[in-house]
Design an enzyme around this catalytic site. Structure first.
Site, mmCIF file in Angstrom:
data_model
loop_
_atom_site.group_PDB
_atom_site.id
_atom_site.type_symbol
_atom_site.label_atom_id
_atom_site.label_comp_id
_atom_site.label_asym_id
_atom_site.label_seq_id
_atom_site.Cartn_x
_atom_site.Cartn_y
_atom_site.Cartn_z
ATOM 1 C CB CYS A 82 -17.708 32.422 -56.110
ATOM 2 S SG CYS A 82 -19.234 32.470 -55.172
ATOM 3 C CE1 TYR A 83 -23.395 31.313 -62.457
ATOM 4 C CE2 TYR A 83 -21.538 31.923 -63.861
ATOM 5 C CZ TYR A 83 -22.836 31.477 -63.716
ATOM 6 O OH TYR A 83 -23.583 31.183 -64.829
ATOM 7 C CG ASP A 227 -6.030 59.068 -62.629
ATOM 8 O OD1 ASP A 227 -5.346 58.582 -61.707
ATOM 9 O OD2 ASP A 227 -7.245 58.857 -62.757
#
Ligand code: XMP
Length: 517
Positions: A82-83, A227
């Protein structure tokens, strides 16, 4: 623990972490770096491939992020998305213009040559587009490799220089062959061998932890979340009872959860397990407090006070471990610190808490700091941690404290824990649990009139909340079948004393949040 490395250069796109996760799913280790990382630093990391992410800017905007042309001459394969695709075209002398018709959503593209990027992909396929600029002229040395009805260059490449670019987003699941395109870039173009394997990770991490810790001790704050539980499992495998886990039970967990955490870790793992029961102490601090932010602050402050006091009693020194994972590292701006000792901070939901000055450790250990959440779960399963812990839903740090609206009392905790346990039990029996990302009961500070036999009652109201979501930034309320809701309501009003009414929250986020406080 050296793996081949793919670098994801972040140009501000919303999917940067998703790109990195997809690359890891292909068995390739990757790290996200800022697009401002100096070229010398990138070269020193010796990546076998680089991916430029998308971004919200236009390459013509002077303030938008750019990249020195030199990066394209390093001989390292690059994929621009994209960009990142437009930036490659612009920097190498092509032309980018505003689209007369922007493309957004699922678009069919056609590939035009036998590009390595489109290997084993049908000539026409659906991809996810989201752009308002397009490449009107490709740079010299490039060829168009795909187009769409409104985009003459949906993909381009320079085969000799191993530079590839796509206007669409292969990382999102709406791009039907997106994962295959990423695989093609990684394996066909860059030549990765796929050496990022969870079993190896466990073995290598355990060996590295043993070497680093030697015969010193390690302490870890265990919350019962995914976690810290997986970090505890890994450390226990590495150093057994040199590990001490401190579990602060503030009495605001779900029904019987504190016992479950204690039972799991004392039965399954070799470690010292210390449970600090301080329900009454917390209730005392919370007496008369109704403001949500004040409650959060008190619970957080008290939690760490109890935790550090316990560490002081146990004697400091040795290592301090915590369950920081890769997205925590990126979000706190420590994206490129793999393997290095980090500053002494503790992970919390929104902020980082420092180690008090009077406590000193020989170092901090973060055994999961390179892993995404799904990888942490895979490691947890392989270590034999029960599914209830490994696939645990998110649970707020302040626990039930933010699900009891108004003042928190012992009686209200009991009511909420019992109602929540019924809700969880019925959802688990209904077979729809995997569709819900989070579900729980809330105790609003409301009493309502009811009738029981010949008597009028005036008792508590329970609210049920269940959401579906990809990222918790936005959520939809879950369409739980009415018969399941009916069973939950009937059981709560029959089995939980002091409750005479149950309501279901049908608000999405926004405008509401997931939690009620
Ligand atoms: P909201 O309510 O902001 O929640 O839509 C989004 C997700 O974050 C969780 N959450 C918290 N987690 N401490 C936490 O550790 C908090 O104070 C907190 N507040 C919300 C929430 O459960 C949901 O998954």
């Amino acid at each position: 623990m050296k793996h081949q490395l793919c670098i994801v250069l972040d140009f501000g796109g919303q999917y940067n972490q998703l790109i990195a996760r997809r690359v890891r799913e292909c068995g390739v280790y990757c790290e996200i770096l800022s697009c401002n990382t100096p070229i010398e630093e990138i070269k020193a990391l010796n990546p076998s491939g680089i991916i430029f992410t998308g971004g919200p800017n236009s390459v013509y905007d002077e303030s938008s992020p750019h990249i020195p042309r030199e990066i394209f001459g390093l001989g390292i394969p690059i994929l621009g998305i994209c960009y990142g695709c437009q930036l490659m075209a612009y920097t190498l002398g092509g032309q980018v213009e505003s689209c007369t018709k922007s493309e957004y959503g699922k678009i069919e593209i056609s590939s035009v040559n036998d590009s390595l990027l489109f290997r084993e992909i049908p000539q026409k396929s659906v991809v996810w587009m989201s752009h308002t600029d397009y490449i009107s002229h490709i740079p010299d040395g490039f060829a168009v490799s795909a187009y769409s009805p409104d985009c003459p260059c949906a993909a381009m490449e320079n085969y000799e220089k191993k530079l590839y670019a796509v206007q669409f987003h292969p990382e999102v699941t709406h791009s039907e062959y997106g994962k295959q395109m990423l695989r093609n870039f990684l394996f066909e173009v860059c030549g990765f061998c796929g050496d990022w394997i969870v079993d190896d990770y466990i073995e290598n991490t355990v060996a590295a932890l043993r070497k680093k810790i030697g015969n010193k001790k390690v302490v870890l704050g265990l919350s019962g979340g995914v976690d810290s539980s997986v970090a505890a499992g890994l450390l226990s495998r590495a150093v057994g009872n040199q590990l001490t886990c401190v579990f602060v039970d503030q009495g605001l967990m779900r029904k019987d959860e504190g016992d479950f955490v204690e039972e799991t870790f004392t039965r399954l793992f070799d470690m010292n397990f210390i449970r600090v029961n301080c329900r009454m102490q917390f209730l005392d601090k919370l007496k008369g407090v109704t403001d949500p932010e004040e409650k959060r602050k008190i619970i957080g402050t008290e939690f760490y006070r109890v935790f550090w006091d316990k560490i002081r009693q146990e004697g400091d020194g040795g290592f301090f471990a915590q369950g920081t994972i890769y997205p925590d590292r990126i979000e706190s701006g420590r994206g490129n610190e793999s393997g290095k000792d980090s500053t002494a901070t503790i992970k919390t939901h929104h902020n980082q808490v420092g180690v008090p000055e009077d406590i000193s450790f020989d170092g901090i250990i973060e055994p999961l700091a390179d892993l995404f959440k799904d990888e942490v779960r895979m490691v947890g399963e392989k270590l034999g941690i029960p599914r209830e812990l490994v696939w645990r839903q998110p649970f707020p740090g302040p626990g039930l404290g933010v699900r009891i609206i108004g003042e928190i009392t012992e009686e209200k905790i009991r009511i909420l824990q019992d109602a929540d346990a019924v809700f969880r039990d019925e959802i688990s029996k209904s077979g729809i649990e995997s569709e819900l990302k989070q579900f729980f009961a809330v105790l609003p500070d409301v009493r309502t009139v009811g009738v029981m036999g010949d008597h009028r009652t005036y008792e508590h109201l329970i609210a049920l909340r269940a959401v579906t979501t990809d990222d918790f930034m936005t959520c939809d309320w879950a369409r739980i079948p009415f018969d399941v809701l009916e069973r939950v309501s009937s059981r709560i009003t029959n089995e939980v004393p002091d409750v005479n009414r149950v309501v279901y929250d049908i608000t999405s986020k926004p405008p509401a949040t997931v939690e009620w406080e």
